[in-house]
Design a protein around this motif. Sequence first.
Motif, PDB file in Angstrom:
ATOM      1  N   GLN A   1       0.675  -1.175   0.007  1.00 42.81           N
ATOM      2  CA  GLN A   1      -0.064  -0.002  -0.049  1.00 42.81           C
ATOM      3  C   GLN A   1       0.806   1.154  -0.057  1.00 42.81           C
ATOM      4  N   HIS A   2       0.744   2.034  -1.028  1.00 43.73           N
ATOM      5  CA  HIS A   2       1.671   3.171  -1.273  1.00 43.73           C
ATOM      6  C   HIS A   2       0.689   4.377  -1.227  1.00 43.73           C
ATOM      7  N   GLY A   3       0.564   4.885  -0.076  1.00 52.70           N
ATOM      8  CA  GLY A   3      -0.537   6.008   0.009  1.00 52.70           C
ATOM      9  C   GLY A   3      -1.886   5.425   0.208  1.00 52.70           C
ATOM     10  N   ILE A   4      -2.732   5.460  -0.763  1.00 50.44           N
ATOM     11  CA  ILE A   4      -3.765   4.762  -0.712  1.00 50.44           C
ATOM     12  C   ILE A   4      -3.857   3.701  -2.205  1.00 50.44           C
ATOM     13  N   ARG A   5      -2.898   3.832  -2.855  1.00 51.13           N
ATOM     14  CA  ARG A   5      -2.865   2.924  -3.917  1.00 51.13           C
ATOM     15  C   ARG A   5      -2.180   1.400  -3.580  1.00 51.13           C
ATOM     16  N   LYS A   6      -3.123   0.176  -3.846  1.00 46.72           N
ATOM     17  CA  LYS A   6      -2.620  -0.913  -3.576  1.00 46.72           C
ATOM     18  C   LYS A   6      -2.229  -1.670  -4.588  1.00 46.72           C
ATOM     19  N   VAL A   7      -1.102  -2.478  -4.507  1.00 46.83           N
ATOM     20  CA  VAL A   7      -0.496  -3.313  -5.860  1.00 46.83           C
ATOM     21  C   VAL A   7      -0.026  -4.563  -5.250  1.00 46.83           C
ATOM     22  N   LEU A   8       0.462  -5.423  -5.751  1.00 45.79           N
ATOM     23  CA  LEU A   8       0.887  -6.810  -5.404  1.00 45.79           C
ATOM     24  C   LEU A   8       2.252  -6.623  -5.460  1.00 45.79           C
ATOM     25  N   ALA A   9       3.314  -6.930  -4.371  1.00 41.52           N
ATOM     26  CA  ALA A   9       4.594  -6.685  -4.425  1.00 41.52           C
ATOM     27  C   ALA A   9       5.240  -8.300  -4.284  1.00 41.52           C
ATOM     28  N   LYS A  10       6.171  -8.641  -5.095  1.00 43.71           N
ATOM     29  CA  LYS A  10       6.829  -9.755  -4.821  1.00 43.71           C
ATOM     30  C   LYS A  10       8.292  -9.444  -4.402  1.00 43.71           C
ATOM     31  N   VAL A  11       8.612 -10.122  -3.210  1.00 46.18           N
ATOM     32  CA  VAL A  11      10.259  -9.762  -2.707  1.00 46.18           C
ATOM     33  C   VAL A  11      11.168 -10.373  -3.736  1.00 46.18           C
ATOM     34  N   ALA A  12      11.975  -9.511  -4.339  1.00 44.60           N
ATOM     35  CA  ALA A  12      12.910 -10.264  -5.305  1.00 44.60           C
ATOM     36  C   ALA A  12      14.101 -10.775  -4.560  1.00 44.60           C
TER      37      ALA A  12
ATOM     38  N   ALA B   1      16.353 -14.051   5.440  1.00 41.66           N
ATOM     39  CA  ALA B   1      14.872 -13.802   5.940  1.00 41.66           C
ATOM     40  C   ALA B   1      15.051 -12.621   6.959  1.00 41.66           C
ATOM     41  N   LEU B   2      13.817 -11.821   7.002  1.00 42.66           N
ATOM     42  CA  LEU B   2      13.968 -10.684   8.138  1.00 42.66           C
ATOM     43  C   LEU B   2      13.044 -11.062   9.334  1.00 42.66           C
ATOM     44  N   GLU B   3      13.448 -11.093  10.458  1.00 42.23           N
ATOM     45  CA  GLU B   3      12.787 -11.178  11.512  1.00 42.23           C
ATOM     46  C   GLU B   3      12.172  -9.661  12.094  1.00 42.23           C
ATOM     47  N   MET B   4      11.171  -9.878  13.003  1.00 43.46           N
ATOM     48  CA  MET B   4      10.617  -8.702  13.695  1.00 43.46           C
ATOM     49  C   MET B   4      11.650  -7.682  13.959  1.00 43.46           C
ATOM     50  N   ASN B   5      11.483  -6.623  13.767  1.00 43.24           N
ATOM     51  CA  ASN B   5      12.580  -5.289  14.069  1.00 43.24           C
ATOM     52  C   ASN B   5      13.615  -5.334  13.434  1.00 43.24           C
ATOM     53  N   ASP B   6      13.907  -6.139  12.181  1.00 47.74           N
ATOM     54  CA  ASP B   6      14.918  -6.108  11.320  1.00 47.74           C
ATOM     55  C   ASP B   6      14.921  -5.033  10.589  1.00 47.74           C
ATOM     56  N   ILE B   7      16.005  -4.174  10.071  1.00 46.69           N
ATOM     57  CA  ILE B   7      15.870  -3.356   8.932  1.00 46.69           C
ATOM     58  C   ILE B   7      16.819  -3.485   7.946  1.00 46.69           C
ATOM     59  N   ALA B   8      16.302  -3.577   6.681  1.00 52.28           N
ATOM     60  CA  ALA B   8      17.325  -4.307   5.589  1.00 52.28           C
ATOM     61  C   ALA B   8      17.027  -3.461   4.332  1.00 52.28           C
ATOM     62  N   GLN B   9      17.784  -3.572   3.278  1.00 52.19           N
ATOM     63  CA  GLN B   9      17.642  -3.274   1.852  1.00 52.19           C
ATOM     64  C   GLN B   9      16.999  -4.288   1.113  1.00 52.19           C
ATOM     65  N   VAL B  10      15.754  -4.049   0.730  1.00 52.60           N
ATOM     66  CA  VAL B  10      15.009  -5.350   0.017  1.00 52.60           C
ATOM     67  C   VAL B  10      14.536  -4.689  -1.394  1.00 52.60           C
ATOM     68  N   SER B  11      14.803  -5.584  -2.505  1.00 47.23           N
ATOM     69  CA  SER B  11      14.112  -5.127  -3.785  1.00 47.23           C
ATOM     70  C   SER B  11      12.655  -6.009  -4.064  1.00 47.23           C
ATOM     71  N   PHE B  12      11.910  -5.316  -4.743  1.00 46.98           N
ATOM     72  CA  PHE B  12      10.661  -5.746  -4.939  1.00 46.98           C
ATOM     73  C   PHE B  12      10.340  -5.603  -6.387  1.00 46.98           C
ATOM     74  N   LYS B  13       9.449  -6.632  -6.702  1.00 47.86           N
ATOM     75  CA  LYS B  13       8.774  -6.655  -8.163  1.00 47.86           C
ATOM     76  C   LYS B  13       7.358  -6.213  -8.011  1.00 47.86           C
ATOM     77  N   LEU B  14       6.680  -5.464  -8.844  1.00 51.33           N
ATOM     78  CA  LEU B  14       5.360  -4.982  -8.666  1.00 51.33           C
ATOM     79  C   LEU B  14       4.266  -5.858  -9.647  1.00 51.33           C
ATOM     80  N   ASN B  15       3.154  -5.942  -9.597  1.00 54.13           N
ATOM     81  CA  ASN B  15       2.314  -6.293 -10.705  1.00 54.13           C
ATOM     82  C   ASN B  15       1.808  -5.161 -11.218  1.00 54.13           C
ATOM     83  N   LYS B  16       1.685  -3.904 -10.886  1.00 51.37           N
ATOM     84  CA  LYS B  16       1.233  -2.593 -11.417  1.00 51.37           C
ATOM     85  C   LYS B  16       2.094  -1.519 -10.780  1.00 51.37           C
ATOM     86  N   PRO B  17       2.452  -0.364 -11.648  1.00 53.78           N
ATOM     87  CA  PRO B  17       3.240   0.450 -11.301  1.00 53.78           C
ATOM     88  C   PRO B  17       2.910   1.516  -9.988  1.00 53.78           C
TER      89      PRO B  17
END
Lengths: 415, 300
Positions: free
Chosen positions: A337-348, A367-383
């Motif tokens: 959810q980006h603002g009010i726009r919802k798309v599907l995001a796959k963790v790349a 994998a990430l555990e609760m409270n982890d902070i990390a750099q992650v790449s995503f692929k979306l179904n819609k922009p």
Amino acid sequence: MDVLKIATAGSVDDGKSTLIGRLLYDTKSLTTDKLEAIEKTSKQKGYDYLDLSLATDGLVAEREQGITIDVAHIYFSTAKKSFIIADTPGHVEYTRNMVTGASTSQAAIILIDARKGVIEQTSRHFFIANLLRVKEVVVAINKMDLVDFSEDRYNAIKADFEELMQKRDYEEQKITCIPVSALKGDNVVNTSEQTPWYHGPTLLEHLEALDMAAVSNSGTPRFPVQYVIRPKTKDFHDFRGFAGKVYGGILNVGDEVVALPSQTRSKIKAIYVYNQQCESAARRSSVTITLEDEINVSRGDMLVKANDLPRIEKEFTATISWMDQKQLQPGTTYVLQHGIRKVLAKVATIHHRIRPDYSGIDEGANALEMNDIAQVSFKLNKPIFCDAFKKHRTNGSFILIDSQSNNTVGAGFIQ
Amino acid sequence: MNRNTSHINPLESEAIYIFREVAAQFERPVLLFSGGKDSITLVRLAQKAFWPAKIPFPLMHIDTGHNFAETIAFRDKLVADHGLELIVRKVQDSIDAGKVKEESGKYSSRNSLQTTTLLDAIEEFKFDACIGGARRDEEKARAKERIFSVRDDFGQWDEKSQRPELFDMLNGQIKLGQNVRVFPISNWTELDVWSYIEREKIEIPSIYFAHKRKVFLRDGLIWSHSDYVFQEEDEEVLERMVRFRTVGDISCTAAVLSEAADIESVVKEIRNSTLSERGARIDDKRSEAAMEKRKQQGYF
């Protein structure tokens, strides 16, 4: 008059609840019935002073354990400003709460116990204030009464904190250190007689003096369309209003705009606040916009100025703050959810974990555990139509929703 | 007096934003209307959010039957004047159906019985979002409430597993059977609401203004003399100039002595008040954790 939102951070026993209680008490924001409840409970516990932390510790479980377990909101105002404090817990396991509290705040108070000085927790709190781009940071060096209001001790802690400041990646952030005793009331609201060597403002004076325009992060105007208003009544038969909130800048009647994703151009015909027509829409105001041309715009689309487009992204990298018991794993699809726009995001890819205390990164996280902070790449179904978080706090952030539990499981800050 | 109320503008914008999110994210929202000043303020904000269209959801009043007559008259006029849709569900019907039992004795009230009637109505109409006028400054347990607060099939609030709310983003995704309680004026204070009523010239029921009323004193609070309120024989009926700061069921709302007969004097009185709003709520005085317990059971 304006409203300043403040996030607070401190470790267990740093006296954060007491500090907030002191702010309320000394600004006479506690009503007699609340004060009576505090007096009664303090007496029951056998204290010979008022336990001001009782003013904020809300839930039964918290009062039993004497800790704060969730974000609570506290309201008070003086003649100069209204304040909303997001009281967030300081435990290691509660990073997510501070990220949440800081996301809506323009200022942060970081507490340091004068006896302990700058500790690992302090760097974590400062790190989050940086990550969330909180413009104004106040370092309240508390419990000065327990170090005899020592100037040397204060200066040593201040020097340690200044060293920490060198590590941040946020030049515009302003930092102010203040020596206080929340328990005794020194330099919180009233100037202390115990610190003649300190010539700065008290905590409240400092917060009251903050220029609201300067503490807010500005950018370029972005208008996510929340709702399309079509009354279809006799008087408003052809009315087609795009309802939403303006972020980052100002929109004016006559502005040339582009609707995303269709990339259709038009001009702003009118701006309404309720039934009043206005010439412009200020930042963070909820308005309804009509356009000169009949173009197809629906919820989740965005209106932007034609000469200032955001990025249109289907693949990107972001800093993620993970907030769920269930791990984040590559290959999993979430609702983004980006603002009010919802798309599907796959963790790349999970690139690396970031240690939230400036001590570096950990490569090869699976994998990430609760409270982890990390750099992650995503692929979306819609922009999505976004900006880098550093340029635009609202349009550069998103949340991740688990499509099974529907819970909000993470927050993201676009690079 | 022309006071600066500009700090309410961001709060108003936030509330309007929340209303629009509710209309967009849910299929069957409802605005819970009590006839009190907070829910009246919600109606005005909803009108602002959708103008020139009508409010795209109905109002619902959970009627304890123990009302101030002025509130009901006001409610019906408001609905008629603005062409709103109103649903009324009565606690009396839940009592008659044997679902809840009327409390008895000195402190009896129908306030907590409302929960069953509310949950039944949510099921009857399949409401997925119930909008309410609760504010975080009212009470300590409410200070931890989210703007979108997810309730399970039993209407229960689990304070330990609340969804984090970041920036302006509201996550209204729920499973079948769950519903969301929505609080658009979460971040308003009592004074903000009153200042807004004054600024926007919003009409409110007359009992919010000073009037002569038959009352009696108990536990330092001023109770209304009414058929619905249990009164001991030695509790003398007095006539006093009073007004109400909050309006709920007549058996749980205490009055305050006041000469404030118009909105300007009320705002001034609130500004200088040293007693908290819920200090005059008899239902909260039951125990320190009263509100938290009721919320876990599905109360608003």
